[in-house]
Structure formats: C-alpha cells, structure tokens
Write a protein that holds these residues in place. Structure first.
Motif, mmCIF file in Angstrom:
data_model
loop_
_atom_site.group_PDB
_atom_site.id
_atom_site.type_symbol
_atom_site.label_atom_id
_atom_site.label_comp_id
_atom_site.label_asym_id
_atom_site.label_seq_id
_atom_site.Cartn_x
_atom_site.Cartn_y
_atom_site.Cartn_z
ATOM 1 N N ALA A 167 0.836 -1.205 0.000
ATOM 2 C CA ALA A 167 0.000 0.000 0.000
ATOM 3 C C ALA A 167 0.869 1.253 0.000
ATOM 4 O O ALA A 167 1.824 1.360 0.767
ATOM 5 N N GLY A 168 0.553 2.185 -0.909
ATOM 6 C CA GLY A 168 1.253 3.459 -0.953
ATOM 7 C C GLY A 168 2.684 3.385 -1.441
ATOM 8 O O GLY A 168 3.473 4.304 -1.208
ATOM 9 N N ARG A 395 -1.864 -8.489 -0.037
ATOM 10 C CA ARG A 395 -2.477 -7.921 1.172
ATOM 11 C C ARG A 395 -3.805 -7.245 0.861
ATOM 12 O O ARG A 395 -4.634 -7.052 1.755
ATOM 13 N N GLN A 396 -3.993 -6.834 -0.405
ATOM 14 C CA GLN A 396 -5.190 -6.071 -0.779
ATOM 15 C C GLN A 396 -6.096 -6.837 -1.742
ATOM 16 O O GLN A 396 -6.845 -6.231 -2.511
ATOM 17 N N SER A 397 -6.049 -8.157 -1.690
ATOM 18 C CA SER A 397 -6.940 -8.974 -2.511
ATOM 19 C C SER A 397 -8.296 -9.085 -1.815
ATOM 20 O O SER A 397 -8.443 -9.819 -0.834
ATOM 21 N N ILE A 398 -9.306 -8.355 -2.312
ATOM 22 C CA ILE A 398 -10.583 -8.230 -1.582
ATOM 23 C C ILE A 398 -11.810 -8.502 -2.454
ATOM 24 O O ILE A 398 -12.929 -8.174 -2.057
ATOM 25 N N GLY A 537 -7.367 2.023 -3.275
ATOM 26 C CA GLY A 537 -6.461 2.781 -4.129
ATOM 27 C C GLY A 537 -6.438 4.269 -3.844
ATOM 28 O O GLY A 537 -5.649 5.003 -4.427
ATOM 29 N N MET A 538 -7.302 4.731 -2.914
ATOM 30 C CA MET A 538 -7.369 6.156 -2.603
ATOM 31 C C MET A 538 -6.835 6.407 -1.202
ATOM 32 O O MET A 538 -6.585 5.474 -0.433
ATOM 33 N N VAL A 583 -7.161 -2.889 4.123
ATOM 34 C CA VAL A 583 -7.342 -1.849 3.102
ATOM 35 C C VAL A 583 -7.940 -0.597 3.732
ATOM 36 O O VAL A 583 -7.523 0.523 3.423
ATOM 37 N N ALA A 584 -8.902 -0.781 4.649
ATOM 38 C CA ALA A 584 -9.546 0.374 5.284
ATOM 39 C C ALA A 584 -8.547 1.218 6.071
ATOM 40 O O ALA A 584 -8.451 2.434 5.883
ATOM 41 N N ILE A 585 -7.770 0.579 6.940
ATOM 42 C CA ILE A 585 -6.870 1.365 7.788
ATOM 43 C C ILE A 585 -5.679 1.917 6.999
ATOM 44 O O ILE A 585 -5.105 2.941 7.379
ATOM 45 N N SER A 586 -5.342 1.279 5.891
ATOM 46 C CA SER A 586 -4.192 1.737 5.106
ATOM 47 C C SER A 586 -4.525 2.907 4.193
ATOM 48 O O SER A 586 -3.659 3.408 3.479
ATOM 49 N N ARG A 587 -5.770 3.390 4.210
ATOM 50 C CA ARG A 587 -6.120 4.607 3.450
ATOM 51 C C ARG A 587 -5.627 5.861 4.165
ATOM 52 O O ARG A 587 -5.509 6.922 3.552
ATOM 53 N N ALA A 588 -5.364 5.749 5.478
ATOM 54 C CA ALA A 588 -5.049 6.933 6.287
ATOM 55 C C ALA A 588 -3.605 7.371 6.091
ATOM 56 O O ALA A 588 -2.686 6.559 6.152
ATOM 57 N N LYS A 589 -3.407 8.666 5.888
ATOM 58 C CA LYS A 589 -2.071 9.222 5.738
ATOM 59 C C LYS A 589 -1.514 9.716 7.076
ATOM 60 O O LYS A 589 -0.329 9.565 7.355
#
Length: 612
Positions: A167-168, A395-398, A537-538, A583-589
């Motif tokens: 992620a990122g 890790r992001q296969s959803i 992805g965002m 995926v949810a928690i990894s959206r946070a910057k």
C-alpha cells in the motif's frame, strides 16, 4: 515405550474448528462462550463441568490452545454463521450458543479448512545487487527519483516479473515508468506493448501519465481489450453486429421477467431485503439493487464456467427460491434476445483466441494482479507474451466474492519461474500507521512495509454503547478538525451504515458525498462516506473506520444477500475480510479513528491494541 511411538500433538486450527462444532452437539444443554472454551481446553475449575460430568464427554480437553485462542476461534465461527448466539427464555441477557444448519452441514461436508491459503512465505524475493546499483547510476536521469526496489522493477531484464507493491508504494508509477524504460531505453515499439488494468478510471490515469512521457501505446482494461478484438472481427465471430447490453436493456428485461412470473415488484423487494435496508432506501433504489443482484448470479455462473443449477436447494435465505425462479427466467430471456454481457466479452474473446487468433505483443504489463479471475488469466495465457510484468499486492486482494482468486498472484513465481521484486517503502502513511498495518496482516507472511516519514501517533480505538454514539462522535470530530472535508474519509463495511450516518451528517450540516458501488465520485468541500471496496487505491489525511466489531469484520450481513445464495467454496472469506480491514486502515495518511459498539473485531489484535 520408545520416543518415536509417543504421539505428538500438532496444533492445526484449519480442522480444529470442527471439534468446537462437535462439542455443541455433544454437550446436552445450552452453553455460553466461556463454558465452551473451558470444556474444550479441559478446565476442571469450571463448576458446570464437574457438576454435569462433562469431563466424560469425547471432546473434553480436545484443543491444546490457550483459552483466549479458543475464544477467538469460537468468535470466528459465530461470524461465519456456523454458530448462533441467542438469549434464553429465562434471561435474554444471558447469551448461549447453538450450532446452525450451516454448521451442521459443515460437519457433514467440511469445506472451510480447504480454503486456507497454503502459499504463505512462498516468495523468493530478489535482492538489489551491486550490478543493479551500477546500472542505476548509468541511468540516473531516468531513475533519480526512485528507491532501489522501484529502480530494480523499472529496469529488470527478467522476462517474467512479479512486482509485489505494498500500500502506498507507487505501483502505478513503477508500471508506467517501466513502459518509458522499454520504449526510450530498450527501443521497444509502443505497438508491441500492452498494458492492462481493471477500471476505466485507472486506464485513463495510466494513459494520462504516458501522454506526459510522450508515449502512445496500448492501454486497456480486460474488457476494452476484448471488445476491440471482437469488434474488429465481428463478422467472423458473430456473423452480424451484436451489442453489449446496456443498463437500460437490463432494466427493461428485468421488469418484463417479473411480469412474466406474476411477481409484484413491491412483494419481491419486501421478501428479499432486510428491515434495515427497506428503512433507509426507497423502492426505486431497492429495485435496482435487486436487479443488479440477480444479474450478479447469472454472471457468477459464467465466470465459474458452471452450468446454471437450482442454487436455492443449498441455501438458507428465505427468498432463495424466488430469486432462483427470477434468475432462471431472466437467463432464458437474455439468451432469446442474444445480448452480450461484459463477461461474454471475455468468454467470446477466449474462444476466438483459442482458434489461433490471439494478437501478439512483445511486452504485456498487468496492474492490480491480485484481483484477476480465471478468465482473465486465461486471456493472458492465450496471449503468450515473451515478457510479462505483473504488479499487485496479496495484502489487498478483496474481490474473491465476485470471482477473483488470490492464488494466481501467490503462485505466479512458481508457475512462470519469475523474478519477484518487493516494493516495501510506503509513501502514504506515517510510521505509526504503517506499523499498525503490518501488525494487522502479519499472518499473511509478506515482508513488513517501511514508512518514509515519522509523523505523530494519531491512532485511536473508540467504544460506544450503540451506532448512534459512534456516528455522533464522527460528526463532532469532523466539525472540530482543521482537516479540509475533501481530505476526510468515513469508511463502513456496508451501505446501510452509510445511509444511517448520512442522516446525522445532514443534521450537523456537514457536506458529504456517498461513494458506493453505484457512485464513485469525490467532490471538493465534501467528506467522502464510502464502503471500503469502493475506496481502494485512494487516500485521505483523516480516516474514520466505523463499525469495527465482530458483526461487520468479518461481515455477517451483506447488502447483497445473493452473495450467500451461490455456493462459493473457492476462497477464504475470513481471510479476505481481514484484508478488507487492512485496506480500510491503510487509506489513512496521518490520522485514524476506529470506532465500534458491541464487541471489537478480533482483527484488531493485541499488538495493534498496544499501539493505541
């Protein structure tokens, strides 16, 4: 007795869950979680065990686990619908367990353990060598902005490459930069290159970046690539012009199907949807959701390559028989009209390619490879490119629920004898958030990600008495924060939660946009309320993940009941739900709030809690 004759116990929770289900059948009275855990771990200190001679039963002391581990296994079975929790007649607050019909069927035909991912730690990751660094310095003008792993992925000479991009970590940048390297440094004709991604938006973004590099090459989605091939050879394949069914075509066909079956739309909606869904959606929206779900079933059978059968016989949903009748008639009407769906695009292209008509490309590059399904992989196999470069993140296969298969990316290296390059530098989230992400997905066995900056520890887990308390907290925090609205995400597992939250946002005067399966827009000055699947992805400065309890993670109630109507034993639902939480928690910057009422999800493990 010699040492080699002493039986050795091997802990294997892939099958031990069956002992929990058997125990519920064996114990002659209703039990709660604590008593069941004590029974399975052989605790004589529990008076109910000694009083009722439960120690004489077969499954007493059958699990050599810590008690907390057994409690977590029980919670998982509850979340998967194999165990039910209910109040007793005497005391509705005393919760007892019982095995469900689905649980009894699992005992007869065990399937869950077959779905566990067996390829953990299966990658032999390529290290950056001194020879690589020498090449980097020779191409400094091309590579000066990138880290060593990114540089290696951009210029590697291997013909088969899997780039595991966390992620990122800049995966799209690496993919487009590799195309620039192939064209400008290797002299590859852009016509000999095919880049494939999944969505029109991702395709447009990739084309925009390549135009900025003055490169005009083939960039397609799987569907657009197949459709161009079919249109070009339409006469040979179909003998006539054959259109893809439009959304309007679907609506007309669905209405006609209901009329033929004498099913009133209102009755179908009432029978299919839950009380909560009917409370927060009008009939027009519910009609469209029902239509979409019925078409989903037809497409599911196509993707799986299965003959359509009466799935209602194996289903516990009350509306299953009605849905089967609608789908059966819908299938007949669709075939009679001769319309093509998006899956037909790929199926027809596969048939055409199998006759020796596959176009030739020297280089094929695929984005989001963790999301491929069997038909898409068959397309790639038929293209037979000499050079194949795939980027993805297990890790992001959803999207296993709609046919994607994580095993394609896990088995890629073995199948293609490929070089595997791991992008582990995260440029999105601060060091505390990256550490939290690593703890969340540790059991997948992939390398930890590294953060590119430290930041502050702005991570919190908040418990509330109910959802209303959660939503009020979110609204109040948004009102008081200095973060601009368009840099805030509120993420939920289901659309139902978003609808309820939206009512409160209106009350607080907070401008928002709901981003879900039918709406993927973001707007300036508005907070994004989104399902997690729709936000992949965002990124955002401030992220709220609401409903972090065992009802939502893993999810017990879907917005789309059809997902549970068709038998899907080909993927591990619990593991996918954990990846969805990741995926949810990894959206946070910069800042993350996780909120819940009830019991917190066991996806938030002790290492994660220690960080809060």
């Amino acid at each position: 007795m010699s040492d080699d004759l002493i039986p050795v116990y091997s802990k294997d929770d892939s099958k031990d869950y069956l002992k929990i289900l058997k125990s519920l059948n064996e114990i002659p009275f209703p039990v709660g979680k604590k008593l069941l855990a004590d029974f399975l771990t052989g605790s004589y200190s529990n008076k109910s065990i000694t009083k009722n001679d439960l120690f004489d039963l077969h499954n007493f002391n059958s699990l050599r686990y810590e008690r907390e581990e057994v409690m977590n296994l029980i919670k998982k079975l509850i979340a998967q619908g194999l165990i039910d929790v209910s109040g007793t007649r005497k005391n509705k607050f005393w919760k007892v367990l019982s095995i469900t019909r689905k649980g009894q069927q699992e005992l007869q035909e065990p399937s869950l353990y077959k779905n566990k991912i067996k390829n953990k730690l299966g990658f032999d990751i390529s290290e950056v060598s001194e020879e690589d660094r020498r090449k980097f310095s020779e191409m400094e003008s091309l590579l000066d902005k990138y880290n060593d792993d990114q540089k290696k992925a951009i210029i590697s000479d291997s013909d088969k490459i899997l780039c595991i991009a966390g992620a990122g970590s800049g995966k799209t940048t690496v993919l487009t930069k590799r195309i620039e390297f192939l064209v400008k440094y290797r002299g590859i004709d852009p016509k000999e290159i095919l880049a494939i991604t999944f969505t029109r938006k991702a395709r447009e973004e990739m084309m925009k970046r390549l135009r900025g590099m003055k490169i005009n090459t083939n960039v397609e989605t799987f569907n657009s690539f197949c459709e161009k091939t079919l249109r070009k050879n339409e006469r040979e394949i179909y003998g006539e012009k054959k259109d893809i069914e439009s959304y309007k075509d679907k609506i007309q066909m669905f209405r006609a199907t209901l009329e033929e079956l004498n099913i009133e739309i209102e009755n179908a909606i009432d029978k299919y949807f839950s009380y909560k869904q009917k409370e927060y959606n009008d009939n027009e929206r519910l009609f469209k959701m029902l239509m979409k779900d019925c078409f989903f079933i037809l497409e599911y059978f196509k993707r799986q390559g299965q003959d359509f059968y009466d799935f209602s016989k194996d289903c516990y949903e009350d509306s299953a028989e009605m849905i089967y009748k609608i789908c059966k008639k819908l299938k007949e009407n669709r075939e009679r009209k001769g319309m093509r769906s998006f899956n037909d695009q790929i199926i027809d292209a596969i048939h055409f390619f199998k006759k020796g008509n596959a176009p030739k490309f020297e280089h094929v590059l695929v984005d989001e490879y963790q999301d491929v399904n069997s038909m898409q992989v068959e397309i790639l196999n038929l293209l037979k490119p000499k050079n194949l470069f795939c980027v993805g993140d297990p890790r992001q296969s959803i999207f296993g629920w709609r046919g994607s298969d994580i095993n394609y990316i896990l088995n890629f290296q073995k199948k293609h004898n490929a070089e595997v390059i791991s992008l582990e530098k995260n440029y999105r989230s601060n060091s505390y958030l990256v550490k939290l992400m690593n703890f969340c997905i540790k059991d997948l066995g992939l390398p930890d990600l590294e953060s590119s900056f430290r930041g502050d520890r702005l991570i919190d887990l908040k418990e509330f008495d109910d959802e209303v308390g959660e939503f009020e907290f979110v609204a109040e925090k948004i009102k008081e924060t200095n973060v601009r609205n368009e840099k805030i995400f509120v993420l939920a597992r289901t659309n139902r939660q978003l609808k309820e939250l939206a009512i409160l946002m209106d009350k607080y005067g907070i401008p928002y946009v709901i981003r879900s399966d039918e709406n993927d827009s973001l707007r300036k000055g508005r907070v994004a309320l989104s399902t997690i699947h729709s936000i992949k992805g965002m990124e955002a400065e401030l992220v709220f993940v609401i409903g972090c309890n065992n009802k939502n993670f893993p999810c017990k109630a879907s917005d789309h009941p059809v997902i549970d109507m068709v038998k899907r034993e080909d993927y591990d639902n619990e593991a996918e739900e954990k990846r969805l939480f990741y995926v949810a928690i990894s959206r946070a910057k910069r800042q993350l709030y996780m909120t819940y009422s009830g019991e917190a999800t066991y996806f938030i493990n002790q290492n994660m809690k220690d960080m809060l």
